[in-house]
Structure formats: C-alpha cells, structure tokens
Design a protein around this motif. Structure first.
Motif, short mmCIF file in Angstrom:
data_model
loop_
_atom_site.label_atom_id
_atom_site.label_comp_id
_atom_site.label_asym_id
_atom_site.label_seq_id
_atom_site.Cartn_x
_atom_site.Cartn_y
_atom_site.Cartn_z
N GLN A 309 0.67 -1.32 -0.13
CA GLN A 309 0.27 -0.41 -0.13
C GLN A 309 1.05 1.54 0.25
OE1 GLN A 309 -2.24 -0.45 3.69
NE2 GLN A 309 -3.22 -2.57 2.68
N ILE A 310 1.92 1.34 0.92
CA ILE A 310 2.99 2.46 0.77
C ILE A 310 3.47 2.67 -0.45
CG2 ILE A 310 5.02 3.01 1.86
CD1 ILE A 310 4.24 1.75 4.38
N VAL A 311 4.46 1.38 -1.35
CA VAL A 311 4.19 1.77 -2.65
C VAL A 311 3.77 1.93 -3.66
CG1 VAL A 311 5.43 0.01 -4.40
CG2 VAL A 311 6.40 -0.09 -1.83
N VAL A 312 2.12 2.00 -3.70
CA VAL A 312 1.26 1.33 -4.44
C VAL A 312 0.89 3.46 -4.48
CG1 VAL A 312 -1.59 1.83 -5.02
CG2 VAL A 312 0.22 0.16 -4.78
N LEU A 313 0.50 4.38 -2.85
CA LEU A 313 0.50 5.45 -3.10
C LEU A 313 1.48 6.60 -3.22
CD1 LEU A 313 -1.04 7.72 -1.81
CD2 LEU A 313 -0.49 7.54 0.93
N GLU A 314 3.69 6.03 -2.61
CA GLU A 314 4.30 6.97 -3.49
C GLU A 314 4.01 6.65 -4.65
OE1 GLU A 314 7.85 8.91 -2.27
OE2 GLU A 314 5.91 8.43 -1.23
N HIS A 315 3.53 5.63 -5.48
CA HIS A 315 4.00 6.01 -6.65
C HIS A 315 2.64 6.85 -7.32
CE1 HIS A 315 7.12 3.49 -8.96
NE2 HIS A 315 7.07 2.49 -7.41
N ALA A 316 1.75 7.01 -6.89
CA ALA A 316 0.77 7.80 -7.32
C ALA A 316 1.04 8.88 -6.74
CB ALA A 316 -0.46 7.38 -6.36
N TRP A 317 2.06 9.36 -6.10
CA TRP A 317 2.86 10.60 -6.30
C TRP A 317 3.22 11.01 -7.23
CZ3 TRP A 317 7.58 12.60 -4.38
CH2 TRP A 317 7.14 13.41 -4.23
N ARG A 318 4.13 9.80 -7.07
CA ARG A 318 5.78 10.42 -8.14
C ARG A 318 4.75 10.66 -10.02
NH1 ARG A 318 9.13 5.30 -7.16
NH2 ARG A 318 10.09 5.45 -5.05
N GLU A 319 3.97 9.43 -10.35
CA GLU A 319 2.83 9.60 -11.33
C GLU A 319 2.35 11.19 -11.38
OE1 GLU A 319 1.09 9.03 -14.69
OE2 GLU A 319 2.31 7.72 -14.17
N MET A 320 2.08 11.27 -10.50
CA MET A 320 1.73 13.21 -11.00
C MET A 320 2.22 14.12 -10.42
SD MET A 320 -0.35 15.13 -7.24
CE MET A 320 0.92 15.22 -6.62
N GLU A 321 3.62 14.16 -9.71
CA GLU A 321 4.67 14.66 -10.27
C GLU A 321 5.47 14.78 -11.42
OE1 GLU A 321 6.06 16.91 -7.49
OE2 GLU A 321 4.09 16.57 -7.11
N SER A 322 5.28 13.81 -12.27
CA SER A 322 5.82 13.65 -13.53
C SER A 322 4.74 13.88 -14.58
CB SER A 322 6.01 11.90 -14.15
OG SER A 322 4.47 10.95 -13.82
N ARG A 323 3.43 13.52 -14.46
CA ARG A 323 1.71 14.82 -15.07
C ARG A 323 2.43 15.68 -15.27
NH1 ARG A 323 -3.11 10.98 -14.91
NH2 ARG A 323 -2.94 9.24 -15.41
N VAL A 324 2.73 16.59 -14.19
CA VAL A 324 3.35 17.92 -13.59
C VAL A 324 4.44 18.52 -14.79
CG1 VAL A 324 3.50 19.85 -11.92
CG2 VAL A 324 1.94 17.89 -11.31
N GLU A 325 5.05 17.72 -14.12
CA GLU A 325 5.78 18.25 -15.33
C GLU A 325 6.56 18.14 -17.41
OE1 GLU A 325 9.49 15.36 -14.01
OE2 GLU A 325 9.31 16.25 -12.65
N LEU A 326 5.15 17.21 -17.46
CA LEU A 326 4.53 17.03 -18.37
C LEU A 326 3.73 18.19 -19.21
CD1 LEU A 326 3.58 13.21 -19.22
CD2 LEU A 326 5.32 14.63 -20.18
N VAL A 327 3.22 18.95 -17.94
CA VAL A 327 1.62 19.59 -18.76
C VAL A 327 3.08 20.65 -18.26
CG1 VAL A 327 0.06 21.50 -17.44
CG2 VAL A 327 0.30 18.92 -17.71
N GLU A 328 4.35 21.27 -17.41
CA GLU A 328 4.93 21.74 -17.66
C GLU A 328 6.28 22.50 -19.08
OE1 GLU A 328 6.87 22.81 -13.14
OE2 GLU A 328 7.46 21.34 -14.35
N SER A 329 6.19 21.08 -19.38
CA SER A 329 6.55 21.40 -21.34
C SER A 329 6.06 21.28 -22.25
CB SER A 329 8.08 19.47 -21.13
OG SER A 329 6.55 18.65 -20.76
N GLY A 330 4.27 21.55 -21.79
CA GLY A 330 4.03 21.67 -23.09
C GLY A 330 3.02 21.00 -23.20
N THR A 331 2.43 19.33 -22.62
CA THR A 331 1.38 19.39 -23.04
C THR A 331 0.31 19.32 -22.58
OG1 THR A 331 3.15 16.84 -22.54
CG2 THR A 331 0.89 16.30 -22.47
N SER A 332 -0.74 19.01 -23.11
CA SER A 332 -2.31 19.72 -22.24
C SER A 332 -2.69 18.62 -21.90
CB SER A 332 -3.14 19.86 -23.78
OG SER A 332 -5.12 20.37 -23.68
N PRO A 333 -3.15 19.26 -20.36
CA PRO A 333 -3.95 18.21 -19.44
C PRO A 333 -5.09 17.06 -20.00
CG PRO A 333 -3.93 20.36 -18.40
CD PRO A 333 -3.43 20.38 -19.88
#
Length: 620
Positions: A309-333
């Motif tokens: 459960q800790i790993v899944v939650l940590e990866h969900a947070w990492r996925e969110m952070e990586s998506r934020v970086e994609l949006v910063e680089s020009g990807t549309s949400p």
C-alpha cells in the motif's frame, strides 16, 4: 412468449430512429430474464391430458364391449369422457387467458420502459366475470434496471392496464428492489377503496423515506467516453445523481460507519472506471473488502499488505509529479488519461503508516507520509487527471476540517449523522440533512452545491457473485466487464532489505517499484516453478527483476489448448486442455483444465476476458 427480432428501419423511418431503438434495447440485453413461468397447467398440457383421458375412456368401453359387457362399459366410459370434455374446456379457456395476458403485457411495455414483452413476466390471477373473465390481481416482474423511481411511474402502468381492459386498477404493492409491481381491481376488492382514479400524490416532506432501499446499478450504456460522469445513485424524485471525475470537483470522499455501504459504492465506482478503460489502483487496508476486484480488467493492482500500500501511494504521487512536469513542458492536461487512485479506510491506513515509521525511527515527515501524499493528491491531482477516491468512517476525520474542505470535490455521507457532525460537514448549511440508517442511503454534496439525499446504486462483488451464482448479479457483472483491456496488471517489487531491522525494511519499501505482471508468489501451479528467474541483488536499481515471462488478457474464444490461464479466482492458474462449444448455446464455451489441485470443467461466455501467461523457458 418468444424473443422479438431486433428493431429494423421501416420504410419512411430514419436510420437515426432505428439506431435509437437498437440502443434502447441494448440497455436491457444484459438483464433479459429467462422464459416466463406460469402457475398451474399450461393450455398445451391440459389439451394433452384431455386427449389422454378420452383415449382411456374409449379403451375401457372397447374392452368391455369385447367382453360382451356394453352396458357397464358405457357406464364407466361416460364419466371419463366427461372429464376429458372438462379438461378440453379448461384448455381452451387457459389459451384465451394466455392470449389476454400477452396482450396485457404488450400494453405495459411503454409505461414500464422495456423494449418488448420478453422482459416482462405477467402473472394474472383471480379471473372473474364471464367465461374468460377479467383478472382481479396482476403481478408484474420487470428488469431492475428500469427507471421506476419517477413520480407516478406505477400509476402510469395502472392507467395503461385500465385502457387495455376497461377496468380500473390501483397499485397494491411496488417492490422496486426486486422489480415487482402488484395491481388490483378495487371494484372487487375488500375494503372501502373507490373505483375512481386516485388523486395525484402530494409532495412528501421527507422524500428520503420514499427512496427505494436497494437499486441495482444500471448496465453501462454503449457510449463510454472518458468524460462521461459516473453514476452514484438516484434521489427521491427519481433523477440520477452522478459524479464527474474530470470536473472541478473531481475527487470523491465516502463517509460512513461499518455496514453503511461504502464497500458497495466503491466497487461500483471501480467497475464504472474500469469499463471506461481507465487504470484503477486500489489500496484496500481491510485487505478483504475489495478483494473481489483483483484480476478485474483495468484494475491494475489491489494492494492489501501495508508495504504494498505504501508503494502504491508513493507511485501515485510520483505519477502526479511526472504529469505536472509534462504539463510544464507543453502537454495539454486533456491528453492525460485519468488515473483512479482509491484508498479504502484511509484513516486506518494513515495510522498504520505512522506506526510503521515510528518503529523505523523515522522523522515526523515519515510518520505523516500517507496524510501528506493524499493531501497533495487531493490538492493537485485533479489538474493532471489523477482522480482520488477515499473512504473514511468518522465524521470528525481531519480530512473534513475547514482547511481541507476546498480540496474535497464530492462528498457522500452514508447513514445518519449527529447534529454537530452534520453542521461541520455541511459548513453550517443544511445541517439537518442526514440520511436514514439504510445501507446505501446517503447525502451527496458536490462542491458548495445543495446537499441531496440519494439511494446509492447497489453493485455486487464480482467474486461473491461468482461464488453464489445469482443469475441477475452475474449478468450485471458481465455487462461491466471491459471488452478491451487497456492496462496490464501490476505487482510490487521491492529490493531485498540489507538487514531485518525496521529502518532497513522501511527504506526497502520506499524503494519499491510497480512492475507489470503477477508476482512470482501469485502462482498456485507447479509448472510455474520451471520459469527461470534472475537472482535478486541488494542493489536497488537491479533488484527484483523477473525473467519468468509476460502475461496478457484475451477473450475466452482466443484460448487454445496448452495455454496457462487464470479462469477464475477459485481455480487459480490452470493449463487449458480442451476448448469446445456448448451445445445449443453459441455464446458460451466449455473449457477443460488441469491445475495443481486437480482437473475440472468450466462453461463461460466466449466474450469474457481472462489472463494467460507466456513463459520464457520454452514451455510454451
């Protein structure tokens, strides 16, 4: 009654009209009932009995004539022939009554809201008046997916019967949970009922008390666009209440005590998300509440152990952070696919994480890991399509405090709340909004909107439905099974801890990864032992890699002898020995399999999806 042919475009009818009719019929296809049963003997059975009795009378008379006893033969044969005549008359009347019942069912299809009469079972009883007569009591069974919560729905059915038979009927009982409606003729009923139409019902000051206690989740419509809202239930007026994961209030929090219906609601939300093709990650802290969703297509992982459960939650947070970086680089949400992260019994999970961090001598940040990660997901996940679904038990949970309320988009409070909790939850407004203690009954509020009392849809647990074998539940589950599997199953891989100390275990857990495929411990088949696996090392980057092969999800019709497949949760992983068509049923296949616990046979739908394993050691 026999099934009618699918709707076709008639001369002068547009293709769009015919298409709408086809779509309307498809909504109920998963709930088509078995052939209707009639109480008593059928007309054909009575006719056959009459013929048999007549033959018996003639045989008795013939035998006695041969024995030179025509007089006694006539005496014995006459009453037997009379019985045959009575049976023939009863058969003719039963046939006329069946025809009248079929016409009655046809008059009710439109007000009930079903495509044709094959979805109805009409039991007409207490026929009076004349040779055929008029039924005094009508028991009607209909699919539970029918929208029967609208005001005046049952009365509209009674008016349709009145128009067909010319007799006034009133609603005697309406069991919406099981799809049953009983109508009776007040002119021949005991009691002071009037034969005049009943006046229109006045609005109930407590609409929650008129809400049905159990409403089955309707099958998914053919249109499963990602932006389509998720159905939660119906309010007292019969309108459907939905939740929009992609809207400004995309997160969902479900509040309720044990037994209030949290698990059932979360199961329905998970199935709705999976059938749309969204990946679903589940943290089930109770371990067994949502275990029926394991191996469900597009539900990538159901984490039950605390480390997972800790790993899944940590990866969900990492996925969110990586998506934020994609949006910063020009990807549309809008180009980012929704990811549903579900945490069942969040507060218990957060407490367990804090205790594990304390045992590992971690700092305050480690103790607050779960709370911080979930708070960040609630605050920023919606901007990058990471959808958070939480469940809590207590109305005084810290997540419901003022500083977090703006982060909670949609709140469902199941069961009755005391006045202080209701006031805090609804910010002083609608403080009297509280549902009855009925499973699934709750109050829904979206953002700062008005709270509304609803009866949440009931969704069966997939594993329990297969274990019990209830046909209606199985049809509903199969209707939600995705036909296209877009996301593979995941499992947690952690590097081997350098020691057995809590601190080393904690560090290994935080370094865990989500990997495609099943974990090596998931196999219950001896043949899996032949798969070659690499040795795990202490190095985090290279630890835990599996060279045992890969898996994919296919339809049952694609299975071949020799496949290593997971047919269901009870049999586990088995080797397919033979696949044959089921006689007189072109929709199902018979699978003969052999596993580590023996062999068996299963009959399943040819369009159902199952997972097969490909090993890399030359076995397949």
């Amino acid at each position: 009654m026999t099934a009618q042919e699918p709707a076709r475009a008639r001369p002068g009818e547009s293709a769009g009209t015919a298409g709408a009719a086809d779509e309307h019929a498809a909504r109920f296809e998963a709930t088509r009932p078995v052939a209707a049963t009639r109480p008593g003997f059928s007309a054909a059975a009575l006719t056959a009995a009459a013929a048999a009795v007549a033959v018996l009378a003639v045989a008795v008379w013939t035998i006695l004539v041969v024995l030179d006893q025509p007089g006694p033969g006539l005496v014995l044969a006459a009453p037997v022939l009379g019985c045959a005549a009575v049976l023939g008359v009863l058969a003719a009347r039963r046939r006329r009554r069946d025809q009248a019942t079929a016409g009655l069912a046809g008059s009710m299809t439109e007000p009930i809201g079903v495509p044709d009469t094959t979805y109805l079972e009409v039991d007409a009883r207490r026929w009076k008046g004349g040779w055929v007569g008029i039924p005094h009591l009508l028991n009607v069974r209909y699919p539970t997916v029918v929208d029967d919560a609208a005001p005046g729905w049952a009365e509209a059915v009674a008016r349709a019967v009145h128009a067909h038979l010319g007799e006034q009927y009133v609603v005697a009982r309406h069991n919406a949970r099981d799809g049953r409606l009983t109508l009776r003729d007040p002119s021949r009923s005991p009691g002071p009922l009037s034969t005049q139409p009943e006046p229109e019902a006045t609005p109930d000051p407590e609409p929650a008390r008129r809400t049905t206690e159990k409403i089955h989740r309707p099958p998914p419509p053919g249109d499963q666009r990602p932006g389509r809202p998720v159905a939660l239930g119906v309010n007292a007026s019969g309108a459907q209440v939905t939740w929009d994961p992609g809207g400004s209030h995309g997160s969902l929090l479900v509040l309720g005590r044990s037994g209030s219906g949290k698990r059932v609601l979360l199961t329905g939300v998970a199935l709705e998300a999976a059938v749309r093709g969204w990946p679903v990650w589940i943290i089930d802290h109770r371990r067994v509440d949502l275990h029926g969703l394991r191996d469900w297509p597009n539900v990538q992982i159901v984490a039950s152990t605390l480390d997972d459960q800790i790993v899944v939650l940590e990866h969900a947070w990492r996925e969110m952070e990586s998506r934020v970086e994609l949006v910063e680089s020009g990807t549309s949400p809008a180009d980012l696919e929704p990811l549903v992260v579900m945490v069942h019994h969040f507060r218990e999970f957060a407490t367990a994480v804090a205790e594990a961090a304390a045992r590992a001598d971690q700092s305050a940040a480690g103790a607050a890991l779960a709370s911080d990660r979930v708070t960040q997901l609630l605050r920023h996940g919606g901007q990058v399509n990471v959808v958070v679904v939480l469940s809590v038990q207590r109305a005084d949970d810290p997540l419901l405090r003022e500083q977090h309320r703006d982060d909670l988009g949609t709140v469902v409070a199941l069961g009755r709340l005391d006045a202080p909790a209701s006031s805090v939850l609804w910010r002083g407004a609608d403080a009297d909004e509280s549902a009855e203690p009925v499973p699934g009954r709750g109050v829904v509020r979206v953002g700062d909107g008005t709270a509304a009392t609803v009866q949440c849809y009931w969704t069966p647990d997939p594993r329990e439905a297969r274990r019990i074998g209830d046909e209606q539940d199985l049809r509903l589950i199969e209707a939600f099974r995705p036909h296209v599997v877009t996301h593979p199953v995941l499992h947690v891989q952690r590097p081997r801890a350098r020691s057995d100390s809590p601190a080393a275990t904690w560090r290994a857990t935080l370094s865990g990864e989500l990997t495609e495929g099943y974990a090596s411990a998931a196999s219950g088949l001896v043949d899996w032992g032949r798969a070659r696996r690499t040795e795990q090392s202490d190095d985090t980057a290279g630890a835990g890699r599996d060279a045992g092969g890969w898996s994919e999800i296919v339809m049952v019709s694609q299975l071949e002898p020799g496949n290593l497949a997971r047919i269901d949760d009870d049999t586990g992983w088995v080797v397919v020995e033979q696949v044959d068509a089921v006689e007189n049923d072109g929709t199902r296949l018979r699978i003969q399999w052999r596993g580590s616990d023996g062999a068996g046979t299963a009959e399943v739908s040819r369009t159902r999806t199952v997972r097969i394993r490909h090993l890399s050691d030359g076995v397949y």
